[in-house]
Write an enzyme that holds these catalytic residues in place. Structure first.
Site, PDB file in Angstrom:
ATOM      1  N   ARG A   1      -6.870  78.810 -57.199  1.00 25.01           N
ATOM      2  CA  ARG A   1      -6.855  77.709 -58.158  1.00 25.01           C
ATOM      3  C   ARG A   1      -7.637  76.535 -57.551  1.00 25.01           C
ATOM      4  O   ARG A   1      -7.827  76.451 -56.343  1.00 25.01           O
ATOM      5  CB  ARG A   1      -5.429  77.248 -58.453  1.00 25.01           C
ATOM      6  CG  ARG A   1      -4.499  78.328 -58.978  1.00 25.01           C
ATOM      7  CD  ARG A   1      -3.099  77.763 -59.158  1.00 25.01           C
ATOM      8  NE  ARG A   1      -2.148  78.739 -59.690  1.00 25.01           N
ATOM      9  CZ  ARG A   1      -1.360  79.505 -58.956  1.00 25.01           C
ATOM     10  NH1 ARG A   1      -1.411  79.406 -57.641  1.00 25.01           N
ATOM     11  NH2 ARG A   1      -0.517  80.346 -59.521  1.00 25.01           N
TER      12      ARG A   1
ATOM     13  N   LYS B   1       1.001  76.557 -55.566  1.00 28.59           N
ATOM     14  CA  LYS B   1       1.820  75.679 -56.391  1.00 28.59           C
ATOM     15  C   LYS B   1       3.264  75.678 -55.891  1.00 28.59           C
ATOM     16  O   LYS B   1       3.776  76.698 -55.440  1.00 28.59           O
ATOM     17  CB  LYS B   1       1.776  76.145 -57.850  1.00 28.59           C
ATOM     18  CG  LYS B   1       0.399  76.029 -58.485  1.00 28.59           C
ATOM     19  CD  LYS B   1       0.353  76.678 -59.854  1.00 28.59           C
ATOM     20  CE  LYS B   1       1.197  75.949 -60.868  1.00 28.59           C
ATOM     21  NZ  LYS B   1       1.047  76.502 -62.229  1.00 28.59           N
TER      22      LYS B   1
ATOM     23  N   HIS C   1     -11.483  77.724 -63.707  1.00 31.55           N
ATOM     24  CA  HIS C   1     -10.340  78.631 -63.823  1.00 31.55           C
ATOM     25  C   HIS C   1     -10.746  79.985 -64.401  1.00 31.55           C
ATOM     26  O   HIS C   1     -10.081  80.996 -64.148  1.00 31.55           O
ATOM     27  CB  HIS C   1      -9.247  78.006 -64.690  1.00 31.55           C
ATOM     28  CG  HIS C   1      -7.880  78.545 -64.397  1.00 31.55           C
ATOM     29  ND1 HIS C   1      -7.195  78.280 -63.229  1.00 31.55           N
ATOM     30  CD2 HIS C   1      -7.067  79.358 -65.121  1.00 31.55           C
ATOM     31  CE1 HIS C   1      -6.025  78.894 -63.247  1.00 31.55           C
ATOM     32  NE2 HIS C   1      -5.921  79.556 -64.375  1.00 31.55           N
TER      33      HIS C   1
ATOM     34  N   ARG D   1     -11.248  82.462 -61.752  1.00 35.09           N
ATOM     35  CA  ARG D   1      -9.983  83.054 -61.286  1.00 35.09           C
ATOM     36  C   ARG D   1      -9.582  84.198 -62.209  1.00 35.09           C
ATOM     37  O   ARG D   1      -9.105  85.246 -61.744  1.00 35.09           O
ATOM     38  CB  ARG D   1      -8.908  81.972 -61.253  1.00 35.09           C
ATOM     39  CG  ARG D   1      -7.503  82.455 -60.920  1.00 35.09           C
ATOM     40  CD  ARG D   1      -6.597  81.240 -60.734  1.00 35.09           C
ATOM     41  NE  ARG D   1      -5.184  81.530 -60.935  1.00 35.09           N
ATOM     42  CZ  ARG D   1      -4.355  81.958 -59.981  1.00 35.09           C
ATOM     43  NH1 ARG D   1      -4.806  82.173 -58.768  1.00 35.09           N
ATOM     44  NH2 ARG D   1      -3.075  82.167 -60.246  1.00 35.09           N
TER      45      ARG D   1
ATOM     46  N   HIS E   1       1.443  84.508 -58.252  1.00 35.69           N
ATOM     47  CA  HIS E   1       2.344  84.347 -59.389  1.00 35.69           C
ATOM     48  C   HIS E   1       3.779  84.654 -58.966  1.00 35.69           C
ATOM     49  O   HIS E   1       4.035  85.666 -58.310  1.00 35.69           O
ATOM     50  CB  HIS E   1       1.954  85.286 -60.521  1.00 35.69           C
ATOM     51  CG  HIS E   1       0.714  84.867 -61.243  1.00 35.69           C
ATOM     52  ND1 HIS E   1      -0.079  85.736 -61.952  1.00 35.69           N
ATOM     53  CD2 HIS E   1       0.119  83.653 -61.357  1.00 35.69           C
ATOM     54  CE1 HIS E   1      -1.098  85.086 -62.469  1.00 35.69           C
ATOM     55  NE2 HIS E   1      -0.999  83.820 -62.124  1.00 35.69           N
TER      56      HIS E   1
ATOM     57  N   TYR F   1      -2.605  87.543 -67.620  1.00 34.91           N
ATOM     58  CA  TYR F   1      -3.976  87.455 -67.133  1.00 34.91           C
ATOM     59  C   TYR F   1      -4.710  88.774 -67.319  1.00 34.91           C
ATOM     60  O   TYR F   1      -5.925  88.813 -67.481  1.00 34.91           O
ATOM     61  CB  TYR F   1      -3.977  87.098 -65.650  1.00 34.91           C
ATOM     62  CG  TYR F   1      -3.870  85.624 -65.373  1.00 34.91           C
ATOM     63  CD1 TYR F   1      -4.960  84.902 -64.910  1.00 34.91           C
ATOM     64  CD2 TYR F   1      -2.672  84.947 -65.561  1.00 34.91           C
ATOM     65  CE1 TYR F   1      -4.862  83.546 -64.641  1.00 34.91           C
ATOM     66  CE2 TYR F   1      -2.560  83.599 -65.297  1.00 34.91           C
ATOM     67  CZ  TYR F   1      -3.656  82.899 -64.831  1.00 34.91           C
ATOM     68  OH  TYR F   1      -3.547  81.563 -64.564  1.00 34.91           O
TER      69      TYR F   1
END
Length: 311
Positions: free
Chosen positions: A157, A185, A244, A247, A270, A279
């Site tokens: 990211r 994240k 993005h 990605r 994730h 995705y």
């Protein structure tokens, strides 16, 4: 709990005459302090602050005093995308969940707020031809070139790219390729592989300590600024994509090459497998040829046969 209650009960200021008066504490700041104790990222804290302050200004009173009706009226008044409504609502819910745990409110006023049902998202990977064009035209700026590589070939990211430091990279024992500690994240870390050809380019940025991607003034790029730079480059060559989408390309290409979905999940960072499957929703190319082959028999099947003589 006790520490928060003590902070709210012992905030005083002098009125100039030697008499102490209780001052209403900044509950938003207390909440953010709690996030810092839990090692929340600076980006998360900033977004939380922006959302809570915006709501407090709209209410015209301290957020801690908001009622269920206040919040319902605020949510209905929002004229933004459902995904943004869901994000704003999540920030407010988190604040009042913290407030209730610390006995700052008796009842959580967000309990009846509705979280919009979001449509199933489809990945939009940048096509290989366009990725090639983006990389070729970025060779004049090696930092930008490496940013595109980390997104398109390692699945990082934008925020993760800005946090890469030289010490996060560990070269393979044979000198071919490397492994990278990704600061993801929510403070979660993962280790990803950097392929030899990609590492050969990244290695050129490792002559200095600290962050790999810095601006001309010597400061590390923020995620927003790096996104703007990448988007501007893609737009300048006529490509309607964002960083993005590279990605997305990484994820779909891994699946095309036969990678297990859980390996893709780990590479992307994730927390839930369901996010990874979104995705990979467009990863139907492997079955396309089989479906097409199955359909080729239709012409022969329905070809008009010569009429038979009736008995």
């Amino acid at each position: 709990m006790t520490s928060v209650m003590n902070m709210t009960n012992n905030v005083y200021s002098s009125d100039g005459a030697g008499v102490n008066q209780t001052v209403n504490p900044d509950y938003i700041e207390l909440h953010l302090a709690n996030l810092r104790l839990h090692n929340a990222s600076l980006t998360r804290i900033k977004h939380r602050l922006d959302n809570l302050q915006r709501l407090q200004a709209k209410l015209g009173k301290p957020l801690i005093e908001a009622t269920a009706d206040d919040l319902a009226t605020w949510q209905i008044s929002l004229r933004i995308a459902p995904s943004s409504v869901a994000t704003y609502t999540a920030h407010v819910r988190a604040f009042f969940h913290w407030a209730q745990i610390n006995e700052l409110v008796r009842v959580d006023p967000t309990i009846h707020l509705v979280t919009p049902k979001l449509k199933r998202r489809m990945p939009r990977p940048i096509p290989e031809r366009d990725l090639s064009a983006a990389l070729t035209t970025s060779r004049h700026d090696h930092q930008l070139f490496c940013v595109l590589l980390l997104a398109g070939y390692c699945g990082l990211r934008c925020g993760e790219i800005t946090r890469v430091t030289r010490s996060d990279v560990r070269e393979d024992e044979n000198g071919k390729g490397a492994y990278l500690i990704v600061h993801g994240k929510g403070g979660h870390e993962r280790i990803i592989r950097i392929a030899p050809d990609i590492y050969a380019e990244i290695r050129l940025l490792m002559h200095r300590p600290g962050r790999l991607f810095i601006s001309k003034n010597g400061k590390a790029y923020t995620p927003n600024r790096l996104t703007q730079i990448a988007s501007a480059h893609l737009k300048s060559i006529g490509l309607p994509y964002t960083l993005h989408t590279l990605r997305h390309r990484f994820a779909t290409r891994l699946a095309d090459l036969g990678a297990d979905v859980r390996d893709v999940q780990a590479a992307l960072g994730h927390a839930h497998l369901s996010t990874t499957t979104l995705y990979l929703a467009s990863n139907s190319r492997r079955s396309t040829s089989s479906v097409d082959k199955l359909g080729r028999g239709l012409t022969a099947m329905v070809r008009r046969q010569p009429p038979r003589d009736r008995i």
